[in-house]
Design an enzyme around this catalytic site. Sequence first.
Site: not given
Ligand SMILES: Cc1ncc(COP(=O)(O)O)c(C=O)c1O
Length: 411
Positions: A205, A228, A202, A367, A124
């Site tokens: 998800q 999430k 990370d 993203c 992401h």
């Molecule tokens: C794999 C992954 N990493 C990071 C993020 C970023 O999360 P946040 O916007 O809650 O900081 C997301 C959000 O969609 C994500 O799907």
Amino acid sequence: MRVEPALASRSDFPILDQQVHGRPLIYFDNAATSQKPLPVLEALRRYYERDNANVHRGIHELSNRATAAFEAARARAATFINARTADEIVFTRGTTESINLVAHAWGSKHIQAGDVILLTEMEHHSNIVPWQLLAQRTGARLAYLPVTGDIGLLDLDRLDEFLTARVKLFAMTHISNSLGTINPVAELCTRARRLGIVTLVDAAQSAGHRPIDVQEMGCDFLAFSGHKMCGPTGIGILYGRQEVIETLPPFQGGGEMILSVDFHQSTWKHAPHRFEAGTPDISGAIGLHTAMDYLDGLGRTNIAQHDQELGAYAYAQLSRLKQDIRLFGPHIGRAGLVSFLLKGVHAHDVVTVADLFGVALRGGHHCNQPLMRKLGVESTARASFYVYNTTAEIDRFVEILGEIQKFFGVS
Ligand SMILES: Cc1ncc(COP(=O)(O)O)c(C=O)c1O
């Protein structure tokens, strides 16, 4: 048709009981954010009605109560991911801020010109851009472990080639938000660690979707977002292995994170408080505590199984559209989401028309622009599932895709 009922009681999620454009809402945008159950809403309300005060600095009863609840949420987050101690839990605004914190605090201490930060091609933007900024500040370089085409698996056969002596940090996603791939993060962390490489997972998800055990995983850092996983927006977690975070400099400066301030210099609290400048999101932490209890009430192993059943079912149903659809991500062992392109219809059009039928999807690059470019597409449409979704909703969604094909004259 197969019937997989919701795992959670749908009445716990009042928002689901509504019509959108005159049709019953089908909420399939869970990878972007999940809905919140009544116990979480009640915890927020209770906190503001009875206990609201600023934490740590007060001596009065309400401040003591707010502090106790905030620190109880930290302890709960530690047990949720099996951290060794609550001191390994930093409250942040979410995954993005957690990763930025590491890129600043750890990066400024450990990264120099010529070092390599290893990522994967399925990251992401929030696990790419902070490292690009760090590389620009320091003269380090980024490298990417490749993804193998539409099937969306990491090319693990090439991992040794990428784990060179110059790599200082390997940051990887646990579950891809656009492919639904579940990466073998414990294996990746073990292989990196053997070479003295620091690891960051990370878990945006995955944290609300399956059991997480940071000790078993062997990562140094793990980042996730409350929103999430049934919690409020604005709160997230950074786990940092104690030996690593206690030696790091601060991320932001301000109140709460200091031991003592003089006109020209200051000293810091120990971790995790050193990384929490300013008034934190107290109600967010309390709501997240309740969300973690709620998810463990359902059982995270059950959630993972429910996700996989819905993901596999959706993939199988969509596969029946054969040459009219392009599906992304693994055929088996996928998480609870599907990304696809309907032949002859732009992903944004699929999402716009699905909305008219009451179905909330997401269309775009998710993203993941570098990954989309690699796959030769601008965007995909994505349906992502959670504990309140059912196979009956997937059946309805597939029927609606048929309507969309007719609408655009492509079937
Ligand atoms: C794999 C992954 N990493 C990071 C993020 C970023 O999360 P946040 O916007 O809650 O900081 C997301 C959000 O969609 C994500 O799907």
